[in-house]
Design a protein around this motif. Sequence first.
Motif, PDB file in Angstrom:
ATOM      1  N   HIS A   1       0.860  -1.186   0.000  1.00  0.00           N
ATOM      2  CA  HIS A   1       0.000   0.000   0.000  1.00  0.00           C
ATOM      3  C   HIS A   1       0.896   1.235   0.000  1.00  0.00           C
ATOM      4  CE1 HIS A   1      -3.366  -2.636   1.058  1.00  0.00           C
ATOM      5  NE2 HIS A   1      -2.604  -3.139   2.024  1.00  0.00           N
ATOM      6  N   ARG A   2       0.855   2.001  -1.070  1.00  0.00           N
ATOM      7  CA  ARG A   2       1.647   3.234  -1.160  1.00  0.00           C
ATOM      8  C   ARG A   2       0.701   4.415  -0.940  1.00  0.00           C
ATOM      9  NH1 ARG A   2       6.387   1.178  -3.347  1.00  0.00           N
ATOM     10  NH2 ARG A   2       6.105  -0.661  -4.662  1.00  0.00           N
ATOM     11  N   LEU A   3       1.005   5.196   0.092  1.00  0.00           N
ATOM     12  CA  LEU A   3       0.123   6.276   0.521  1.00  0.00           C
ATOM     13  C   LEU A   3       0.682   7.643   0.148  1.00  0.00           C
ATOM     14  CD1 LEU A   3      -0.768   5.009   4.126  1.00  0.00           C
ATOM     15  CD2 LEU A   3      -1.777   4.341   1.927  1.00  0.00           C
ATOM     16  N   TRP A   4      -0.226   8.595   0.048  1.00  0.00           N
ATOM     17  CA  TRP A   4       0.157   9.968  -0.292  1.00  0.00           C
ATOM     18  C   TRP A   4       0.991  10.595   0.825  1.00  0.00           C
ATOM     19  CZ3 TRP A   4      -0.779  14.524   2.295  1.00  0.00           C
ATOM     20  CH2 TRP A   4      -0.426  15.699   1.601  1.00  0.00           C
ATOM     21  N   LEU A   5       1.922  11.428   0.420  1.00  0.00           N
ATOM     22  CA  LEU A   5       2.596  12.341   1.336  1.00  0.00           C
ATOM     23  C   LEU A   5       3.025  13.576   0.553  1.00  0.00           C
ATOM     24  CD1 LEU A   5       6.284  11.369   2.248  1.00  0.00           C
ATOM     25  CD2 LEU A   5       5.218  10.936   0.035  1.00  0.00           C
ATOM     26  N   TYR A   6       3.320  14.631   1.284  1.00  0.00           N
ATOM     27  CA  TYR A   6       3.900  15.822   0.662  1.00  0.00           C
ATOM     28  C   TYR A   6       5.391  15.567   0.546  1.00  0.00           C
ATOM     29  CZ  TYR A   6       5.571  20.593   0.029  1.00  0.00           C
ATOM     30  OH  TYR A   6       6.205  21.721  -0.447  1.00  0.00           O
ATOM     31  N   ALA A   7       5.856  15.278  -0.654  1.00  0.00           N
ATOM     32  CA  ALA A   7       7.254  14.887  -0.852  1.00  0.00           C
ATOM     33  C   ALA A   7       8.158  16.109  -0.872  1.00  0.00           C
ATOM     34  CB  ALA A   7       7.393  14.117  -2.163  1.00  0.00           C
TER      35      ALA A   7
END
Length: 387
Positions: free
Chosen positions: A70-76
Amino acid sequence: MKSILIITSYFPPETGAASNRMFHLANGLQNQNYKVSVITPLPNYPTGEIFPEYKGKFKCTTIENNITIHRLWLYASNSKNKFLRLFAMFSYSFSLIWFFIWNKIPQTVIVQSPPLIVAFTNMIFLRSKNRKLILNVSDLWPIAGLELGAFKKNYSYRLLEKIERFNYKKADIVLGQSDEILTHVRSLIPNKTSYLYRNYPDFEVAELVLPYPSEGKIKLVYAGLLGMAQGIFKLCKQLDYSYLEFHIYGAGAEQKKIETFILNHPELPIVYHGEILRTKLHSELLNYDITIIPLLNRIYGSVPSKIFEYARLGLPILYFGGGEGESIVKKNSLGWTAKAGDYEALNKVISCIKKSELTLEFKKNIRKTALENFDFKTQFKTIKKLI
């Protein structure tokens, strides 16, 4: 079939030691018939930008090698601005909480630390759900940040110390990748159950050959993150090139400075090869005489995983970082060491290395030591017992 969840901030297709560590752990568990799932951010390391194929996605779930990821959103962000980097960590923590609310979480959870704040989120939320929490500590924060000059001993630092202690206290088991990490954890939480779990590699090795003539300059190679902690830009400026040529692979914050330095000094035998896949890198590294593993400053608790990976390849190591890593290289006769931060001592060590000493037998002995002492499958038996 027992279910296990791994929560990490780094995972392939991202590169680097942390990504490799968690991949091998997940793959090792899956091969032992565990039902493994992984939660990780959308790939963004080390560039600080979401990889092109994942841009515009809030969540991405795939099954790779029978592992659900599961790859989740983040502010990169890999900005030097501390607030932006802090916001990036918080954004991933928010995504984790959202995932926990709407999804069933296995009884056993392995949490990677650092980042401290992400680990803290897991310790708070999952402890309340009565999950068995195994904290896998690869570096000591905030101590490492202080030694790297990223932190000062102020209120923020003391707050991070409290978060660190909280994480250790709430974990059922702490895994540390060095003896120094375990010593530190036990100094804070004396009765904490803790085990040494090093970042040993798990890959097939090619036959060793000497594909180059023995004469000429030593071919020195560095492969890995081009970050502040490694100090490759400073290394380029401080090396004595009378005895060697220097080859560099990787990417990171110092990449542009290194490329500019090479462009402005065409007389120096420095070659930057860019970043390549790890499988291809292994075959490329066999073309070199020696690899260098540097740290700009000696970092308590840090043992670069490259020691174990390159020893498995049979590549002689020049270790320039001090601490426990230096002791491992010396104890196992994996190559040479130079006092951390002392470039004069480093160049003196290099000047004493004769290319005629870098024989096939020497490399085979290094590989033999690695296969006998740094074996992933043997170490993994300990993890199975804990889980």
